[in-house]
Motif scaffolding. Structure first.
Motif, PDB file in Angstrom:
ATOM      1  N   THR A 118      63.259  19.054  44.954  1.00 15.27           N
ATOM      2  CA  THR A 118      62.738  17.968  45.792  1.00 15.27           C
ATOM      3  C   THR A 118      61.446  17.453  45.188  1.00 15.27           C
ATOM      4  O   THR A 118      60.838  18.079  44.321  1.00 15.27           O
ATOM      5  CB  THR A 118      62.450  18.470  47.223  1.00 15.27           C
ATOM      6  OG1 THR A 118      61.434  19.490  47.149  1.00 15.27           O
ATOM      7  CG2 THR A 118      63.681  19.042  47.881  1.00 15.27           C
ATOM      8  N   ALA A 119      61.011  16.282  45.662  1.00 10.62           N
ATOM      9  CA  ALA A 119      59.757  15.699  45.173  1.00 10.62           C
ATOM     10  C   ALA A 119      58.559  16.512  45.656  1.00 10.62           C
ATOM     11  O   ALA A 119      57.500  16.501  45.044  1.00 10.62           O
ATOM     12  CB  ALA A 119      59.638  14.256  45.657  1.00 10.62           C
ATOM     13  N   GLN A 120      58.733  17.220  46.764  1.00 12.09           N
ATOM     14  CA  GLN A 120      57.647  18.012  47.349  1.00 12.09           C
ATOM     15  C   GLN A 120      57.524  19.362  46.632  1.00 12.09           C
ATOM     16  O   GLN A 120      58.465  20.131  46.583  1.00 12.09           O
ATOM     17  CB  GLN A 120      57.931  18.237  48.842  1.00 12.09           C
ATOM     18  CG  GLN A 120      56.996  19.215  49.534  1.00 12.09           C
ATOM     19  CD  GLN A 120      55.706  18.569  49.992  1.00 12.09           C
ATOM     20  OE1 GLN A 120      55.640  17.385  50.240  1.00 12.09           O
ATOM     21  NE2 GLN A 120      54.673  19.369  50.119  1.00 12.09           N
ATOM     22  N   ALA A 121      56.353  19.599  46.062  1.00 11.94           N
ATOM     23  CA  ALA A 121      56.098  20.902  45.438  1.00 11.94           C
ATOM     24  C   ALA A 121      56.018  21.969  46.529  1.00 11.94           C
ATOM     25  O   ALA A 121      55.609  21.690  47.653  1.00 11.94           O
ATOM     26  CB  ALA A 121      54.795  20.857  44.654  1.00 11.94           C
ATOM     27  N   VAL A 122      56.424  23.181  46.187  1.00 13.69           N
ATOM     28  CA  VAL A 122      56.375  24.288  47.149  1.00 13.69           C
ATOM     29  C   VAL A 122      55.334  25.295  46.675  1.00 13.69           C
ATOM     30  O   VAL A 122      55.384  25.766  45.541  1.00 13.69           O
ATOM     31  CB  VAL A 122      57.757  24.972  47.279  1.00 13.69           C
ATOM     32  CG1 VAL A 122      57.675  26.167  48.213  1.00 13.69           C
ATOM     33  CG2 VAL A 122      58.797  23.974  47.767  1.00 13.69           C
ATOM     34  N   PHE A 123      54.384  25.589  47.533  1.00 10.80           N
ATOM     35  CA  PHE A 123      53.374  26.598  47.204  1.00 10.80           C
ATOM     36  C   PHE A 123      52.635  26.999  48.479  1.00 10.80           C
ATOM     37  O   PHE A 123      52.737  26.332  49.513  1.00 10.80           O
ATOM     38  CB  PHE A 123      52.372  26.080  46.157  1.00 10.80           C
ATOM     39  CG  PHE A 123      51.646  24.817  46.558  1.00 10.80           C
ATOM     40  CD1 PHE A 123      50.466  24.861  47.300  1.00 10.80           C
ATOM     41  CD2 PHE A 123      52.134  23.563  46.187  1.00 10.80           C
ATOM     42  CE1 PHE A 123      49.796  23.701  47.665  1.00 10.80           C
ATOM     43  CE2 PHE A 123      51.472  22.386  46.545  1.00 10.80           C
ATOM     44  CZ  PHE A 123      50.302  22.463  47.291  1.00 10.80           C
ATOM     45  N   ALA A 124      51.909  28.105  48.382  1.00 12.11           N
ATOM     46  CA  ALA A 124      51.002  28.524  49.458  1.00 12.11           C
ATOM     47  C   ALA A 124      49.574  28.353  48.954  1.00 12.11           C
ATOM     48  O   ALA A 124      49.304  28.538  47.770  1.00 12.11           O
ATOM     49  CB  ALA A 124      51.267  29.977  49.838  1.00 12.11           C
ATOM     50  N   ARG A 125      48.657  27.961  49.848  1.00 12.11           N
ATOM     51  CA  ARG A 125      47.242  27.805  49.478  1.00 12.11           C
ATOM     52  C   ARG A 125      46.417  27.722  50.756  1.00 12.11           C
ATOM     53  O   ARG A 125      46.841  27.111  51.731  1.00 12.11           O
ATOM     54  CB  ARG A 125      47.049  26.530  48.638  1.00 12.11           C
ATOM     55  CG  ARG A 125      45.616  26.276  48.203  1.00 12.11           C
ATOM     56  CD  ARG A 125      45.511  25.033  47.334  1.00 12.11           C
ATOM     57  NE  ARG A 125      45.947  23.831  48.038  1.00 12.11           N
ATOM     58  CZ  ARG A 125      46.101  22.639  47.467  1.00 12.11           C
ATOM     59  NH1 ARG A 125      45.880  22.488  46.173  1.00 12.11           N
ATOM     60  NH2 ARG A 125      46.490  21.593  48.179  1.00 12.11           N
TER      61      ARG A 125
END
Length: 336
Positions: A118-125
């Motif tokens: 997807t265009a949305q990056a996946v991460f935690a922050r």
């Protein structure tokens, strides 16, 4: 007011990430732990207060049962709860929690990675310890995960998911007011500059939403019921947490702010930005009017350095440490 001390060398240089410095003071052992993120590695240094002993450790971003990982780390932060201290590491794949010395990984939480790109990056922050037993971690979706942490052991559980943001979480902070009981005890910030103020408990409650101006709020702190927020414009804004009233706005830096920190006992505020400047401010509370004033005390230029992390090394603001992009050292300053 401050003078430069001997720098601490680290194994790899610092990545250009917001709030890229973790500091934990271990008073009984006269040690300070430092963490700096480089790509998919956390560089950890244990430094004795006499400056004679340093020990280094590197933590990889990796999932359980996987030998290597290229998952980029987004943040590493110490979470000091009354019963224990943990080191929390966020990445593109998940959330790792370690004992504070980095020796044992006690918990792993995998992120939901979509099967299709997807265009949305996946991460935690965005990491913060809250109250007696909670650790909150932000996600790129805008959600905030609340983990319930026991006083010992690895039986950490996901107890709540808070939905208050529509954009990626950048930073979070809990109340650091030296033991006072406060209504608002968590603030979260996102890429659109929006701030959410929360009250903790078995169920976290959204108290206030302070709208942003479509410019990222890269670092945020909470002190005596006041939200202190640093932005990509180089501005620092002070809001009353519960009402959202703007107390002060300072054009603090010429470039993007990367890090804020507060020494809770003295009311000193540290700000650091891409403009190579670290500034120290003094916050004062006027109880009669419930207003906060900010005064500039000191600045230090770290020449030709894009500063990405700055933290006080103690609760009084007697010393602070700084990291810079592509710099393989932690620079320290102490009050003269």
């Amino acid at each position: 007011m401050y003078h430069k001390e001997k720098s601490i060398q680290i194994k790899n240089s610092a990545s250009a990430l917001y709030n890229n410095l973790g500091v934990l003071r271990i008073a009984p052992r006269r040690l300070t732990y430092f963490t700096v993120v480089h790509a998919n590695v956390v560089n950890m240094v244990s430094a004795s207060w006499d400056g004679l002993n340093y020990s280094h450790r590197q933590l990889q971003s990796k999932e359980p049962n996987v030998s290597t990982s290229t998952s980029l780390i987004t943040q590493a932060a110490f979470c000091a709860l009354p019963s224990r201290d943990l080191l929390v590491v966020t990445s593109q794949k998940g959330i790792q929690m370690y004992e504070s010395d980095g020796s044992i990984m006690v918990y792993w939480h995998a992120l939901d990675i979509p099967e299709t790109t997807t265009a949305q990056a996946v991460f935690a922050r965005g990491i913060s310890a809250v109250c007696e037993s909670y650790i909150c971690v932000g996600l790129s979706t805008g959600a905030i995960l609340v983990f319930d942490v026991p006083s010992k052991g690895s039986n950490i559980t996901l107890s709540d998911v808070m939905e208050g943001h529509k954009e990626s979480i950048t930073d979070m902070a809990s109340q650091c007011c030296g033991g006072e009981v406060c209504i608002a005890d968590l603030v979260s910030a996102d890429d659109g500059g929006n701030l959410c103020v929360w009250q903790s408990g078995e169920e976290f409650k959204l108290l206030n939403h302070i709208p942003g101006f479509d410019i990222s709020c890269s670092s945020v702190k909470l002190w005596k019921g006041t939200v202190v927020a640093g932005y990509g414009t180089g501005q620092i804004r002070l809001y009353e947490a519960v009402t959202g009233i703007l107390h002060a706005e300072v054009n603090a830096h010429a470039r993007w702010i990367y890090s804020l920190d507060i020494a809770p006992f003295s009311g000193l505020l540290l700000s650091a930005a891409e403009d190579s400047l670290v500034r120290v401010w003094h916050l004062t509370m006027t109880p009669e009017s419930h207003s906060v004033e900010i005064a500039h005390l000191y600045n230090e230029c770290v020449t030709d350095t894009q500063i990405c992390g700055a933290k006080f090394c103690d609760g009084d603001g007697y010393a602070f440490a700084v990291t810079g992009y592509d710099l393989s050292e932690i620079i320290r300053y102490t009050q003269s």
